[in-house]
Write a protein that holds these residues in place. Structure first.
Motif, short mmCIF file in Angstrom:
data_model
loop_
_atom_site.label_atom_id
_atom_site.label_comp_id
_atom_site.label_asym_id
_atom_site.label_seq_id
_atom_site.Cartn_x
_atom_site.Cartn_y
_atom_site.Cartn_z
N LEU A 246 21.39 -18.28 -1.82
CA LEU A 246 21.74 -17.19 -0.66
C LEU A 246 21.36 -15.95 -0.96
O LEU A 246 20.89 -15.03 -0.28
N SER A 247 21.72 -15.43 -2.22
CA SER A 247 21.51 -14.17 -2.72
C SER A 247 20.19 -13.84 -2.89
O SER A 247 19.70 -12.76 -3.27
N THR A 248 19.21 -14.81 -2.93
CA THR A 248 17.68 -14.71 -2.99
C THR A 248 17.33 -13.99 -1.84
O THR A 248 16.09 -13.07 -2.04
N LEU A 249 17.83 -13.95 -0.63
CA LEU A 249 17.56 -13.39 0.84
C LEU A 249 17.24 -12.02 0.46
O LEU A 249 16.12 -11.44 0.70
N PRO A 250 18.45 -11.17 0.10
CA PRO A 250 18.11 -9.64 -0.23
C PRO A 250 17.40 -9.21 -1.20
O PRO A 250 16.84 -8.16 -1.24
N SER A 251 17.23 -10.22 -2.18
CA SER A 251 16.35 -9.95 -3.39
C SER A 251 14.83 -9.87 -2.85
O SER A 251 14.05 -9.29 -3.67
N ILE A 252 14.47 -10.65 -1.92
CA ILE A 252 13.00 -10.52 -1.36
C ILE A 252 12.88 -8.73 -1.01
O ILE A 252 11.56 -8.70 -1.12
N VAL A 253 13.71 -8.21 -0.52
CA VAL A 253 13.67 -6.68 -0.31
C VAL A 253 13.17 -5.93 -1.37
O VAL A 253 12.40 -5.02 -1.20
N ASN A 254 13.60 -6.41 -2.54
CA ASN A 254 13.12 -5.41 -3.69
C ASN A 254 11.54 -5.87 -4.06
O ASN A 254 10.76 -4.76 -4.37
N VAL A 255 10.98 -6.97 -3.69
CA VAL A 255 9.74 -7.01 -3.79
C VAL A 255 8.94 -6.34 -2.75
O VAL A 255 7.82 -5.78 -3.05
N LEU A 256 9.31 -6.60 -1.53
CA LEU A 256 8.94 -5.85 -0.22
C LEU A 256 8.76 -4.30 -0.66
O LEU A 256 7.96 -3.63 -0.26
N ALA A 257 9.84 -3.71 -1.07
CA ALA A 257 10.02 -2.43 -1.55
C ALA A 257 8.82 -1.99 -2.59
O ALA A 257 7.98 -0.79 -2.46
N GLY A 258 8.73 -2.65 -3.50
CA GLY A 258 7.63 -2.42 -4.44
C GLY A 258 6.12 -2.62 -3.88
O GLY A 258 5.15 -1.81 -4.28
N TYR A 259 6.07 -3.57 -2.75
CA TYR A 259 4.79 -3.50 -2.21
C TYR A 259 4.62 -2.33 -1.44
O TYR A 259 3.40 -1.77 -1.44
N ALA A 260 5.53 -1.88 -0.69
CA ALA A 260 5.44 -0.70 0.21
C ALA A 260 5.06 0.46 -0.69
O ALA A 260 4.19 1.36 -0.35
N ALA A 261 5.90 0.77 -1.83
CA ALA A 261 5.56 1.85 -2.33
C ALA A 261 3.98 1.95 -2.96
O ALA A 261 3.36 2.93 -3.09
N ALA A 262 3.62 0.64 -3.65
CA ALA A 262 2.05 0.70 -3.79
C ALA A 262 1.15 0.93 -3.00
O ALA A 262 0.27 1.51 -3.25
#
Length: 367
Positions: A198-214
């Motif tokens: 279940l806690s994998t769900l919010p951790s996807i947001v960390n990846v998306l944040a890195g994508y958005a920043a790059a």
């Protein structure tokens, strides 16, 4: 895997290498005692160590922004096959790492029934795969919409189906139901997995944040104005995390939504600082150390963990070789806290030497 060199972004390489170096240091203390910043928060709260794993996910997103270009013009089958293979292999490597050394001291096959299923690499593989799908089919707007929905939805799930304690949270309940206690982490004294389903769900947001920043840097350029926007976004995330903490505590082990906001905030600030130092100020001195780590991150990550397992299995005079090295080379002349840190630094430097030799020979292991 292949051994061909690839063109990489220097700031991301340095960020990735810095994160790996810190991870090795915090994972390999010589003794039981460590300096406070090199320990995870016991439950609620935040330390430097708690930033390591989210930063890995953040730089995965940054690298994904660069790699997604190769899918342009390719059909859906190729895209799905590639990202599923990459995510699946990372997951498999994480699982095999927990099963290693595969055999018991009596040379019988270690029981799979007692092998942990989820873990750090497993989460990275799952988050990469999910984030790639979101970006491919939703773009930046889809990533933003998913992030808001995931963080708010996860908060609702935690509140609705449990509490924020070690033994009462929804993450634990779902993992027990789907995985079973034998397949979970037991380092907290009970069956509880800090890299649960279940806690994998919010951790996807960390990846998306890195994508958005790059992507932001890619589109706006590495200019002071673009970096100022990253700094502003980072500060906003930190303020959000501080305010949210009163309702939903910052907690790495159940990866609360406030924890995501906190770690994304810090990662944005770190990335902005590295880009300014490297691409605007032209800093190069000392960067090669971290760049070397950043070029073979997955391989060195696996090597560091495998060697710890080996050193713990080998005995010297009835003592684990890992412990014997610490006691003989460091604890024999230093106090426990500095001795523990010095051992961890020495182990990290040994791993760096391997990465350095690989870089000299232009060997880059990638999936």
């Amino acid at each position: 895997m292949s051994t061909t060199a690839s063109s990489r972004n220097l700031a991301l390489d340095v960020f990735r290498g810095l994160t790996l170096a810190l991870m090795i240091v915090v994972n390999t203390p010589g003794g039981e005692a460590s300096y406070a910043p090199l320990e995870h928060a016991v439950w609620h709260g935040f330390t430097l160590t708690d930033l390591v794993f989210p930063s890995f996910l953040f730089v995965v997103g940054g690298a994904m922004c660069l790699s997604m270009k190769k899918f342009e013009g390719r059909d859906e089958a190729y895209f799905l096959r590639t990202v599923a293979k990459r995510g699946g292999l990372i997951f498999l490597l994480g699982y095999l790492l927990y099963w290693f050394p595969f055999f018991t001291p009596e040379f019988t096959l270690s029981p799979i029934a007692a092998t942990r299923i989820m873990g750090v690499l497993q989460r990275i593989g799952l988050c990469y795969f999910c984030a790639a799908l979101i970006v491919r089919y939703g773009g930046l707007r889809g990533a933003l919409a998913f992030s808001v929905a995931a963080l708010l939805g996860y908060w609702w799930l935690l509140y609705q189906f449990g509490d924020y304690t070690l033994t009462g949270n929804a993450v634990l309940k779902l993992d027990l139901a789907l995985l079973g206690a034998p397949h979970m982490y037991h380092g907290e004294g009970v069956a509880f997995d800090p890299e649960g389903i279940l806690s994998t769900l919010p951790s996807i947001v960390n990846v998306l944040a890195g994508y958005a920043a790059a992507l932001w840097l890619q589109r706006r350029g590495r200019t002071p104005r673009a970096l100022l926007a990253l700094v502003a976004a980072g500060v906003a995330c930190l303020l959000l995390a501080i305010g949210w903490d009163g309702l939903l505590p910052i907690n790495k082990k159940i990866w609360t939504s406030s924890f995501v906001a906190c770690t994304v905030g810090w990662d944005l600030l770190i990335l902005a600082a590295l880009v300014w130092l490297i691409d605007i100020a032209g800093l190069r001195f000392g960067l090669y150390f971290f760049e070397v780590f950043g070029k073979n991150t997955l391989f060195i990550y696996l090597l560091a963990d495998v060697m710890v397992i080996v050193l713990a299995r080998v005995q010297v005079g009835g003592v684990m070789l890992y412990r014997w090295l610490y006691q003989t080379l460091f604890l024999s002349w230093a106090e426990p806290l500095p001795a523990s840190l010095l051992f961890a630094l020495a182990y990290m430097l040994a791993c760096w030497l391997v990465a350095y030799l690989m870089d000299l020979r232009k060997i880059y292991i990638k999936l």
